[in-house]
Design a protein around this motif. Structure first.
Motif, short mmCIF file in Angstrom:
data_model
loop_
_atom_site.label_atom_id
_atom_site.label_comp_id
_atom_site.label_asym_id
_atom_site.label_seq_id
_atom_site.Cartn_x
_atom_site.Cartn_y
_atom_site.Cartn_z
N LEU B 161 0.81 -1.22 0.00
CA LEU B 161 0.00 0.00 0.00
C LEU B 161 0.84 1.28 0.00
O LEU B 161 0.60 2.17 -0.82
CB LEU B 161 -0.98 -0.01 1.17
N PRO B 162 1.84 1.38 0.91
CA PRO B 162 2.60 2.65 0.92
C PRO B 162 3.22 2.94 -0.44
O PRO B 162 3.17 4.09 -0.92
CB PRO B 162 3.67 2.41 1.99
N GLY B 163 3.79 1.95 -1.10
CA GLY B 163 4.39 2.15 -2.42
C GLY B 163 3.36 2.62 -3.43
O GLY B 163 3.63 3.53 -4.23
N PHE B 164 2.19 2.04 -3.37
CA PHE B 164 1.11 2.42 -4.28
C PHE B 164 0.68 3.87 -4.04
O PHE B 164 0.54 4.67 -4.98
CB PHE B 164 -0.08 1.47 -4.11
N VAL B 165 0.49 4.19 -2.79
CA VAL B 165 0.06 5.56 -2.44
C VAL B 165 1.10 6.57 -2.89
O VAL B 165 0.79 7.64 -3.42
CB VAL B 165 -0.22 5.67 -0.92
N GLU B 166 2.35 6.19 -2.67
CA GLU B 166 3.47 7.04 -3.10
C GLU B 166 3.40 7.28 -4.61
O GLU B 166 3.46 8.41 -5.09
CB GLU B 166 4.78 6.32 -2.74
N GLU B 167 3.27 6.15 -5.33
CA GLU B 167 3.29 6.22 -6.80
C GLU B 167 2.09 7.01 -7.35
O GLU B 167 2.21 7.75 -8.33
CB GLU B 167 3.31 4.80 -7.37
N TYR B 168 0.94 6.82 -6.72
CA TYR B 168 -0.29 7.42 -7.25
C TYR B 168 -0.78 8.58 -6.39
O TYR B 168 -1.98 8.78 -6.23
CB TYR B 168 -1.37 6.36 -7.41
N ARG B 169 0.13 9.32 -5.83
CA ARG B 169 -0.28 10.39 -4.93
C ARG B 169 -1.16 11.43 -5.63
O ARG B 169 -2.02 12.03 -4.99
CB ARG B 169 0.93 11.05 -4.26
N ASN B 170 -0.95 11.63 -6.92
CA ASN B 170 -1.80 12.59 -7.64
C ASN B 170 -3.21 12.04 -7.82
O ASN B 170 -4.20 12.75 -7.62
CB ASN B 170 -1.19 12.94 -9.00
#
Lengths: 459, 459
Positions: B161-170
């Motif tokens: 999840l953290p990696g995903f949130v990081e990647e898709y923060r926009n």
């Protein structure tokens, strides 16, 4: 006069070693029921041997466990009477595959005899018998009155010895007790240990909440059993390791100047000890050296403690239980029961809030001391010196030997620990052995000792 | 306006429950590889369902583990944008024989639905979807912009999840985040948790001599690792349980008067807590009540410790090693890394003599707080109150929810924990269930919430 028994021992050395081997061949393992008959056989072997060398009143006393062998010779009139203690039972032999030669097939290599029981304690018991034989054969009599008590349950904690000693306290009356079940400090350096520490043990159990709690949900509002225990345990010492329990040191006997000198003469190398232990520094009560700290100062040690989660990683638990095991090593004249009560009082006084604390007593054993200047101690020192050609070292030990405390308590006799083992002789381990140098010198030392004792008035 | 969605939800209750049962039937256990296909099936079920109710941009994002489902509806123009988080994976079901009805055969009894995932978290995810459906069906649109992110790895620690949130923060940009994976404090009593404690863990290992030593032979002259650890651990608290690590409390935010009042309004019965925990008294920092101690004060807890002999009875050993595991619960604005450094500094300063001490860091998690007076928090309170008919309680929690800290760290969003579970609904245990009262009222609450939010200006 000395020459005669020396020559006799020399002349009969091979015969004695063959007899010792016979004794060592009997697998008298007291802890294993399948060896019950062997233990009995060893007792009977002793009975026969003691009669042969000239001892009288030789008896096997049955107990609810293994028998106790007794013998005496009491015709030295007004001379002192010595009670000698030893044991003929041995430890188990596991792991058997680590033995270079089988434990019950005695084998001599490099002037050492290898067998289970060689040094602990059949070898040493046998030496007393052969010393008696040598004196009888060369003098026609013994210089002192001798009583021998040889038990078969030492390796299982001597469960029946105290009862026996209690029941036969008249039979066992003597001027002092000699125990030959220990050793000298190092090869060629005879030593006498004249004091032992006692013991007082207890377990502390701290109980907080009914169950372990979530440290997020309850942390900060409920006493953590581990915190409570830590707070309590920390209250037992000051930062220099001194015990802070009120009254703990009240009855501790100070060292005499003679004892201090004797200990300093040992030239104990503390830096070497530190290195061998692998610690950054030695640590203990200020104003005392290593020997004093371990021999004449009492301690309070945590032997173990446990609380909460001990696995790998993290578990955010608030432990509801915490436990510590504690033993105090006591020194003369501390009383185990009295110290136990002081500890309980301390625990009550320092009981942390928010938990319940319970205390369970464990073993207790009185400390023991035969005064350094007791004639039987000093005569033992002279006997060793005569044979080994160097001054005898005088030591105490930080450990306990339960039977010593038992004898002391019941018979109230001065005790001389006259041992001939060496620290590295693997007693209780594979390849137990006994140095023949100490076998030979030991028998001579014993003979000299009885002759010296015969010149003293101990009553 | 409210009536319309209420009526819609009422009219479609049976249909919704049947649909929920379908969702619950999928054994999407994320920790068991044999259920990998089931986890995927649950994601696809959501994808299908989200499209059906009117959400757009519905996507399944693959990860190195289980997929993340995303959907949005962004046509509410300048109205606030809400990001909703939930998870569709479930816990394992062992011990299976304790389930009254099978975990993946949903069954309604006593107005509760029983199944694995009923309350944690499929039931709550489903409610958001049906709230959206009700609003679409009765209003033709949503009052706010909504983004949904539903992951499949919450029960295994949300590794991707953290990696995903990081990647898709926009993609995930929003005005605030709503997490529906928690509960209300008790039946009929809605509550909002607006703060969580953080975490900072470490292990302390004390090493004395090379090996455990005989407490008789060495006791008194060598530092006992257990003593050293105890001395160190005792230095972390004063007698009232306050942490004595220098600087530990420096960044702790004090409670506002409004928060104090809100906590007092809970009427927490401390005597009842004491009794349920089975402790003689509650215990913690002076000047704070139970809620304050567990929610807004940081802690330092020993989670476990071990040294020496832990078996039955006594073993006169002087332990060479001792270990303790410690976690601190942190509160805003403490920083885990900073606290870790303060702890290490404290340990160095209080390092006992005669041993070496090493420290291993464990997990860290930041504390979290959405200001009590944040409009999204206050609006959530109003929505609950409108449906449940009683004032909403405002709480914090002493625990941590790692994903909250992750979202907070990466997106920097205010978080509203709007949950509908009850504390005794057996999540993670056999017979997990969800009260239909909160299923019904929850969907209404969510609809009211979006309507209320649509009147606010949050930017």
């Amino acid at each position: 006069m000395g020459q005669a028994f020396q020559q006799y021992l020399k002349d009969h050395r091979n015969q004695h070693l063959e007899q010792l081997k016979e004794f060592l061949k009997i697998p008298s393992i007291s802890s294993l029921s399948e060896h019950k008959a062997d233990v009995k056989k060893a007792a009977e072997w002793l009975q026969h041997e003691l009669s042969l060398v000239g001892m009288e009143n030789v008896q096997i006393f049955e107990t609810d466990g293994h028998p106790i062998v007794y013998a005496d010779w009491l015709h030295a009139d007004e001379k002192p009477t010595v009670l000698i203690y030893g044991h003929y039972d041995v430890q188990p032999v596991d792991p058997i595959d680590l033995w270079e030669t089988p434990p019950f097939e005695p084998s001599i290599r490099d002037e050492k005899i290898f067998a289970r029981g060689a040094s602990d304690d059949k070898g040493q018991v046998f030496m007393h018998i052969k010393a008696v034989e040598a004196l009888f054969q060369t003098m026609g009599r013994l210089p002192v009155n001798i009583k021998l008590i040889i038990e078969g349950e030492e390796e299982i904690g001597s469960p029946h010895l105290p009862g026996f000693v209690e029941e036969y306290r008249n039979l066992l009356k003597a001027d002092f007790l000699v125990i030959s079940d220990t050793g000298i400090i190092e090869k060629g350096k005879p030593s006498i240990c004249y004091g032992l520490r006692g013991l007082c043990g207890l377990q502390i159990d701290v109980k907080g909440a009914k169950t372990d709690l979530h440290s997020g949900q309850f942390g900060g509002a409920v006493q953590n059993a581990a915190h409570a225990l830590v707070e309590l345990l920390a209250s037992f010492h000051d930062q220099d390791g001194k015990v802070t329990v009120e009254g703990f040191y009240d009855k501790v006997l100070p060292l005499t100047e003679e004892e201090k000198k004797a200990f300093l003469a040992l030239n104990t190398d503390e830096e070497q000890i530190r290195e061998e232990l692998g610690v950054p520094e030695l640590f203990g009560e200020k104003g005392f050296n290593f020997n004093e700290r371990t021999w004449v100062r009492p301690t309070l040690e945590i032997n173990g403690m446990a609380s909460g989660f001990q696995g790998e990683g993290i578990k955010t638990v608030l432990p509801s239980e915490a436990m510590a095991k504690i033993t105090c090593r006591l020194v003369p004249d501390q009383d185990p029961e009295e110290i136990y009560n002081l500890l309980v009082k301390h625990i009550e006084k320092h009981k942390p809030k928010g938990v319940t604390v319970s205390v369970t007593p464990f073993d207790q054993g009185a400390p023991f001391l035969t005064p350094f200047d007791h004639p039987a101690i000093q005569a033992a020192g002279r006997a060793y010196e005569k044979v080994y050609g160097v001054p005898t070292a005088f030591t105490r030990s930080g450990g306990s030997i339960p039977i010593v405390a038992d004898f002391d308590r019941i018979l109230g006799l001065p005790v001389v620990l006259m041992g001939f083992g060496l620290p590295n002789e693997n007693f209780h381990a594979p390849n137990e052995h006994f140095h023949l140098e100490n076998f030979d010198k030991g028998m001579e030392t014993i003979c000299h000792y009885w002759l010296d004792i015969s010149t003293l008035s101990l009553r």
